[in-house]
Scaffold this motif. Structure first.
Motif, PDB file in Angstrom:
ATOM      1  N   ARG A 154       0.966  -1.207   0.022  1.00  0.00           N
ATOM      2  CA  ARG A 154      -0.112   0.043   0.254  1.00  0.00           C
ATOM      3  C   ARG A 154       1.286   1.026  -0.252  1.00  0.00           C
ATOM      4  NH1 ARG A 154      -2.923  -0.942   4.745  1.00  0.00           N
ATOM      5  NH2 ARG A 154      -0.899  -0.014   5.330  1.00  0.00           N
ATOM      6  N   ALA A 155       1.818   1.125   0.495  1.00  0.00           N
ATOM      7  CA  ALA A 155       2.552   2.133   0.966  1.00  0.00           C
ATOM      8  C   ALA A 155       3.322   2.581  -0.248  1.00  0.00           C
ATOM      9  CB  ALA A 155       3.711   2.227   1.816  1.00  0.00           C
ATOM     10  N   PHE A 156       3.801   1.436  -0.879  1.00  0.00           N
ATOM     11  CA  PHE A 156       4.655   1.567  -2.327  1.00  0.00           C
ATOM     12  C   PHE A 156       3.728   2.365  -3.569  1.00  0.00           C
ATOM     13  CE2 PHE A 156       5.435  -0.247  -5.863  1.00  0.00           C
ATOM     14  CZ  PHE A 156       6.877   0.835  -6.386  1.00  0.00           C
ATOM     15  N   ILE A 157       2.865   1.603  -3.601  1.00  0.00           N
ATOM     16  CA  ILE A 157       1.550   2.337  -4.259  1.00  0.00           C
ATOM     17  C   ILE A 157       1.341   3.833  -4.336  1.00  0.00           C
ATOM     18  CG2 ILE A 157      -1.100   2.192  -4.897  1.00  0.00           C
ATOM     19  CD1 ILE A 157      -0.543  -1.009  -4.711  1.00  0.00           C
ATOM     20  N   MET A 158       1.252   4.138  -3.074  1.00  0.00           N
ATOM     21  CA  MET A 158       1.483   5.760  -2.412  1.00  0.00           C
ATOM     22  C   MET A 158       2.114   6.789  -3.018  1.00  0.00           C
ATOM     23  SD  MET A 158      -0.421   5.616   0.682  1.00  0.00           S
ATOM     24  CE  MET A 158      -1.028   7.125   1.279  1.00  0.00           C
ATOM     25  N   VAL A 159       3.131   5.863  -2.886  1.00  0.00           N
ATOM     26  CA  VAL A 159       4.648   6.289  -3.273  1.00  0.00           C
ATOM     27  C   VAL A 159       5.037   6.296  -4.817  1.00  0.00           C
ATOM     28  CG1 VAL A 159       7.128   5.896  -3.537  1.00  0.00           C
ATOM     29  CG2 VAL A 159       6.571   6.374  -1.214  1.00  0.00           C
ATOM     30  N   PHE A 160       4.382   5.464  -5.880  1.00  0.00           N
ATOM     31  CA  PHE A 160       4.821   5.377  -7.363  1.00  0.00           C
ATOM     32  C   PHE A 160       3.681   6.683  -7.433  1.00  0.00           C
ATOM     33  CE2 PHE A 160       2.548   3.567 -10.928  1.00  0.00           C
ATOM     34  CZ  PHE A 160       3.396   3.189 -11.772  1.00  0.00           C
ATOM     35  N   VAL A 161       2.464   6.495  -7.247  1.00  0.00           N
ATOM     36  CA  VAL A 161       1.425   7.450  -8.024  1.00  0.00           C
ATOM     37  C   VAL A 161       1.853   8.843  -7.267  1.00  0.00           C
ATOM     38  CG1 VAL A 161      -0.557   8.811  -7.449  1.00  0.00           C
ATOM     39  CG2 VAL A 161      -0.819   6.270  -7.170  1.00  0.00           C
ATOM     40  N   MET A 162       2.490   9.129  -6.335  1.00  0.00           N
ATOM     41  CA  MET A 162       3.207  10.279  -6.107  1.00  0.00           C
ATOM     42  C   MET A 162       4.591  10.909  -7.561  1.00  0.00           C
ATOM     43  SD  MET A 162       5.533  11.956  -2.813  1.00  0.00           S
ATOM     44  CE  MET A 162       6.476  10.858  -2.772  1.00  0.00           C
ATOM     45  N   PHE A 163       5.357   9.779  -7.692  1.00  0.00           N
ATOM     46  CA  PHE A 163       6.677   9.930  -8.525  1.00  0.00           C
ATOM     47  C   PHE A 163       5.762  10.370  -9.486  1.00  0.00           C
ATOM     48  CE2 PHE A 163       9.265   8.756  -4.888  1.00  0.00           C
ATOM     49  CZ  PHE A 163      10.110   9.778  -4.511  1.00  0.00           C
ATOM     50  N   VAL A 164       4.772   9.175 -10.300  1.00  0.00           N
ATOM     51  CA  VAL A 164       4.504   8.945 -11.994  1.00  0.00           C
ATOM     52  C   VAL A 164       4.157  10.044 -11.933  1.00  0.00           C
ATOM     53  CG1 VAL A 164       2.435   8.387 -13.032  1.00  0.00           C
ATOM     54  CG2 VAL A 164       3.990   6.714 -11.824  1.00  0.00           C
ATOM     55  N   ALA A 165       3.600  11.175 -10.976  1.00  0.00           N
ATOM     56  CA  ALA A 165       3.049  12.897 -11.038  1.00  0.00           C
ATOM     57  C   ALA A 165       4.328  13.665 -11.136  1.00  0.00           C
ATOM     58  CB  ALA A 165       2.373  13.005  -9.355  1.00  0.00           C
ATOM     59  N   VAL A 166       5.001  12.939 -10.639  1.00  0.00           N
ATOM     60  CA  VAL A 166       6.199  13.972 -10.602  1.00  0.00           C
ATOM     61  C   VAL A 166       6.895  13.888 -12.625  1.00  0.00           C
ATOM     62  CG1 VAL A 166       8.495  14.587 -10.724  1.00  0.00           C
ATOM     63  CG2 VAL A 166       7.071  14.034  -8.664  1.00  0.00           C
ATOM     64  N   LEU A 167       6.511  12.712 -12.810  1.00  0.00           N
ATOM     65  CA  LEU A 167       6.756  12.829 -13.880  1.00  0.00           C
ATOM     66  C   LEU A 167       6.315  13.107 -15.316  1.00  0.00           C
ATOM     67  CD1 LEU A 167       8.051   8.501 -13.543  1.00  0.00           C
ATOM     68  CD2 LEU A 167      10.244  10.475 -13.611  1.00  0.00           C
ATOM     69  N   LEU A 168       4.850  13.017 -14.925  1.00  0.00           N
ATOM     70  CA  LEU A 168       3.287  13.546 -15.460  1.00  0.00           C
ATOM     71  C   LEU A 168       3.628  15.579 -15.612  1.00  0.00           C
ATOM     72  CD1 LEU A 168       1.770  10.997 -15.487  1.00  0.00           C
ATOM     73  CD2 LEU A 168       2.766  10.923 -17.300  1.00  0.00           C
ATOM     74  N   ASP A 169       4.845  15.899 -14.705  1.00  0.00           N
ATOM     75  CA  ASP A 169       4.422  17.066 -14.323  1.00  0.00           C
ATOM     76  C   ASP A 169       3.315  17.959 -13.758  1.00  0.00           C
ATOM     77  OD1 ASP A 169       6.938  18.098 -15.226  1.00  0.00           O
ATOM     78  OD2 ASP A 169       6.189  17.976 -17.661  1.00  0.00           O
ATOM     79  N   ARG A 170       2.519  16.636 -13.055  1.00  0.00           N
ATOM     80  CA  ARG A 170       1.104  17.029 -11.846  1.00  0.00           C
ATOM     81  C   ARG A 170       1.769  16.801 -10.425  1.00  0.00           C
ATOM     82  NH1 ARG A 170      -0.490  17.483 -16.755  1.00  0.00           N
ATOM     83  NH2 ARG A 170      -1.354  16.740 -17.619  1.00  0.00           N
ATOM     84  N   ARG A 171       1.357  18.077 -10.095  1.00  0.00           N
ATOM     85  CA  ARG A 171       1.560  18.015  -8.221  1.00  0.00           C
ATOM     86  C   ARG A 171       1.283  16.379  -8.064  1.00  0.00           C
ATOM     87  NH1 ARG A 171      -2.548  21.638  -4.857  1.00  0.00           N
ATOM     88  NH2 ARG A 171      -2.132  23.455  -6.751  1.00  0.00           N
ATOM     89  N   ALA A 172       2.800  16.280  -7.129  1.00  0.00           N
ATOM     90  CA  ALA A 172       2.790  15.242  -6.432  1.00  0.00           C
ATOM     91  C   ALA A 172       2.245  15.200  -5.277  1.00  0.00           C
ATOM     92  CB  ALA A 172       4.809  14.931  -5.980  1.00  0.00           C
ATOM     93  N   ILE A 173       1.820  16.084  -4.309  1.00  0.00           N
ATOM     94  CA  ILE A 173       1.136  15.639  -3.269  1.00  0.00           C
ATOM     95  C   ILE A 173      -0.374  16.081  -3.236  1.00  0.00           C
ATOM     96  CG2 ILE A 173       1.292  15.375  -0.462  1.00  0.00           C
ATOM     97  CD1 ILE A 173       4.440  15.851  -1.192  1.00  0.00           C
ATOM     98  N   SER A 174      -1.112  15.345  -3.248  1.00  0.00           N
ATOM     99  CA  SER A 174      -3.079  16.501  -3.499  1.00  0.00           C
ATOM    100  C   SER A 174      -3.832  15.218  -3.014  1.00  0.00           C
ATOM    101  CB  SER A 174      -2.595  16.592  -4.761  1.00  0.00           C
ATOM    102  OG  SER A 174      -2.477  15.510  -6.043  1.00  0.00           O
ATOM    103  N   LEU A 175      -4.452  15.430  -3.195  1.00  0.00           N
ATOM    104  CA  LEU A 175      -5.495  14.550  -2.594  1.00  0.00           C
ATOM    105  C   LEU A 175      -5.969  13.524  -3.724  1.00  0.00           C
ATOM    106  CD1 LEU A 175      -8.256  16.863   0.202  1.00  0.00           C
ATOM    107  CD2 LEU A 175      -6.822  15.189   0.016  1.00  0.00           C
ATOM    108  N   ARG A 176      -5.490  14.114  -4.733  1.00  0.00           N
ATOM    109  CA  ARG A 176      -5.943  13.164  -6.083  1.00  0.00           C
ATOM    110  C   ARG A 176      -5.212  11.996  -5.966  1.00  0.00           C
ATOM    111  NH1 ARG A 176      -7.155  18.068  -8.979  1.00  0.00           N
ATOM    112  NH2 ARG A 176      -8.962  18.484  -9.409  1.00  0.00           N
ATOM    113  N   ALA A 177      -3.803  12.852  -5.816  1.00  0.00           N
ATOM    114  CA  ALA A 177      -2.994  11.039  -5.293  1.00  0.00           C
ATOM    115  C   ALA A 177      -2.752  10.364  -4.599  1.00  0.00           C
ATOM    116  CB  ALA A 177      -1.264  12.030  -5.329  1.00  0.00           C
TER     117      ALA A 177
END
Length: 689
Positions: free
Chosen positions: A339-362
């Motif tokens: 579960r923790a890795f999925i949260m980190v995965f979403v955060m860094f994929v957002a960085v790679l896609l130029d999206r906000r990494a830490i948000s309620l959407r993530a």
């Protein structure tokens, strides 16, 4: 003389009613349309409602349920093409149905044989996991199980065996044999309590038990389970380097192996609200990947030619993501780590896609992926506490950023950030921790403020440094600082736990308390508009229901070996030494975590008086064959509980082993009504005998 046409008053009323209805529908549509910017955050909420619907059923979905589900989906699908609020309602309904279907699919896919009788005899299997039970004994999880006189089609996929005190475990991956007592996974210690059978079903554990003889290694670990064996050797190496005091703690946070943590250390960490540091969760994964991301980005900035030509932020994010994946593997890929890795995965994929990494959407995307992969985690304290803390932290710090709050001088901001984050996470997780573990740490904020920064600034960097330097034999540099940081954390835990009234008991809430509380808190955090504060009503209602919870006046264990009666002084138990886990669970659920021996003294004091009476019944508890043979008669007002078959005469009611085997544990309400655990659990795959 002509008269004017008078209005048709019923028609006028109907017109006004229709106008009022249209106004209400318009207001509802406007309210729903205002949520368009946050619709993604409600996806896991709708999935969770569907999953919760599945687990609340008393029986497996039958033909009427499937017909209803099909009808709902067929009616909702056309509405998704609408351009008003009906489309949002339709999508919410479809997501609820999807959550229900995912839980059905998961329950079917993990289906495995479950032992249906008590077994004593030889047990063979391959060790796939080593941990410790509630009493501190080593516990092995075996697969490739072989049992004497049990057909292969009926052998459990996995069994869990507790070893005798002082026993040493062979290496993970070894094929072993022993003589053990096995039994089917046991039901709740009381009706409505934690159901181990459901947990075991999704872990494919078809039997659990114990052995009192040595383990014999039939085949050493030579092939297969390479990652598990690497974790085992890594854990042993860490414990050898750091010693007994901090080695078990270090092995828990590095390799996910908690078998080396001493029981007294575990108790201190729980009392100080620092036990979450043992479970590899979002904190550990976030600290590790965040440290790697920051350190690598800083290092690459030292080379201007590289920093000006390449996007070093994305390079650092990809490297941190890779490190997180490796950590997921070496830490055991448990549910909390996944579960923790999925949260980190979403955060860094957002960085790679130029999206906000830490948000309620993530956070919503991570929760959605977790629920679709493992729907059963919705019912676990780990999922609830992890996402409660993450959601609250993101929402609160987002509000602080929006309001541009910056109290005090700049040098004080890091300290305030630690205090605020610890307070928010503690407040968000406290209700869930209290509900699941029936305990509340009064100085948890103090403990976290003193320990969590050391985890992030010392322990995690030192662990990374020691692993990097291990290739050249210089890992002791990192180990030195790692040991200092862990000793500080354990020192804080012991100091906080020793403070007066560091922990207090909490009464176990009813089944609807946490769902109401969670829904109300989510409305407050996720809804846009003034209606969000209506969620506080749900939160207040849930806490009010919790405060009015009545504990059963009588509890009977599933095998009839323990009886508990509620008295003004607390629960009185019929035995002082047997059934320790059940006794501990009952006393904790009452909110009075006293020792079993003290609770047994209350029973003795009652028995010396006029006897033990509950709701007009005199309670008689009979254990063992000798007492059963001496029991010859009883009165109509007697309620007899026995763990062996009785040969008696008389009009009394008897709760014997045969009936308890069918009913499970039993509780008597304040109104004198008997409720059984199997009655509440219903006819589900994990609760069938």
């Amino acid at each position: 003389m002509e008269t004017k046409n008078e209005p048709d008053f019923p028609s006028v009323y109907r017109g006004r009613e229709a106008g009022a209805t249209l106004q209400i529908l318009l207001r509802l549509d406007q309210t729903l349309q205002a949520q368009r910017g946050v619709l993604l955050t409600w996806v896991p909420v709708c999935l969770g409602l569907g999953i919760g619907w599945f687990f609340l059923l008393r029986s497996d979905p039958g033909f009427p349920t499937w017909c209803l589900l099909t009808l709902i989906i067929l009616l909702a699908l056309p509405l998704t093409r609408c351009r008003d609020g009906r489309a949002m309602v339709a999508w919410a309904i479809l997501l609820i149905c999807l959550g229900f279907l995912s839980a059905v699919a998961r329950t079917t896919l993990v289906q495995a044989p479950v032992l249906t009788f008590r077994y004593y005899g030889p047990v063979e299997g391959r060790i796939i996991a080593i941990d410790r039970g509630s009493r501190g004994a080593l516990r092995l999880t075996l697969d490739h199980v072989r049992l004497a006189r049990v057909a292969p089609a009926k052998r459990p996929a996995r069994v869990r065996v507790s070893l005798a005190a002082g026993s040493e475990s062979p290496e993970v991956g070894a094929t072993v044999a022993t003589t053990a007592h096995l039994m089917p996974p046991q039901g709740p210690s009381e009706p409505g309590g934690f159901d181990f059978r459901r947990y075991a079903w999704f872990m494919k554990i078809g039997a659990n038990g114990y052995t009192r003889v040595p383990i014999v290694v039939l085949k050493p670990a030579q092939e297969g389970l390479y990652l598990h064996r690497f974790r085992y050797h890594l854990s042993r190496a860490v414990q050898d380097r750091l010693g007994a005091k901090t080695g078990g703690f270090a092995a828990a946070i590095i390799a996910g192996d908690r078998s080396g943590v001493a029981p007294e250390e575990l108790q201190a960490l729980r009392a100080s609200n620092l036990a979450h540091l043992l479970a590899i969760s979002g904190l550990h994964m976030g600290l590790l990947t965040g440290f790697v991301f920051t350190a690598l980005r800083f290092f690459l900035c030292l080379f201007p030619a590289l920093a000006l030509r390449w996007n070093i932020k994305k390079i650092s994010a990809a490297a941190a993501l890779a490190v997180g994946a490796v950590y997921l593997g070496i830490s055991g890929a448990s549910i909390s780590t996944e579960r923790a890795f999925i949260m980190v995965f979403v955060m860094f994929v957002a960085v790679l896609l130029d999206r906000r990494a830490i948000s309620l959407r993530a956070v919503a995307v991570a929760a959605t992926l977790v629920l679709l992969r493992r729907p059963e985690t919705l019912m676990s304290p780990g999922f609830q506490m992890s996402f409660a803390a993450t959601t609250a932290l993101v929402a609160v710090f987002g509000w602080i950023r929006t309001q541009r709050l910056a109290p005090g001088p700049a040098w004080l901001h890091p300290v305030l950030t630690v205090v605020v984050s610890s307070a928010v996470a503690g407040i968000a997780t406290a209700p869930f921790g209290a509900a699941h573990f029936n305990a509340l740490s009064h100085y948890g904020l103090l403990g976290n403020v003193l320990a969590v920064p050391i985890m992030g600034l010392v322990v995690v960097p030192a662990a990374v440094l020691s692993l990097c330097l291990a290739a050249i034999g210089a890992e002791m540099i990192g180990v030195f600082f790692l040991q200092l940081g862990l000793e500080w954390i354990l020192g804080v835990a012991n100091w906080v736990a020793a403070l007066p009234h560091a922990q207090s008991g909490v009464v176990m809430p009813g089944p609807w308390v946490l769902p109401l509380f969670s829904l109300g808190a989510l409305v407050v955090l996720l809804w846009k508009g003034g209606l969000r504060w209506g969620g506080l009503c749900l939160v207040g209602l849930s806490l009010a229901i919790w405060g009015q919870t009545d504990r059963p006046v009588l509890l009977v264990s599933a095998n009839g070996s323990l009886v508990g009666v509620l008295t003004p002084e607390g629960r009185a138990l019929s035995r002082a030494t047997s059934q320790g886990y059940t006794a501990k669970s009952w006393l904790a659920a009452d909110g009075t975590p006293v020792s079993q021996a003290e609770a047994a003294q209350r029973w003795t004091a009652l028995a010396k008086g006029r006897g033990i009476w509950v709701s007009g019944h005199r309670i008689i508890h009979i254990t063992g064959k000798r007492r059963a043979e001496a029991f010859v008669g009883c009165h109509a007002s007697d309620l007899v509980v026995a763990n062996t078959v009785l040969q008696h005469t008389g009009p009394c009611a008897i709760l014997g082993p045969d009936g308890l085997r069918r009913s499970g544990s039993i509780a008597m309400t304040q109104n004198g009504i008997l409720i059984s655990a199997n009655e509440l659990a219903g006819d589900r795959p994990w609760s069938r005998p």
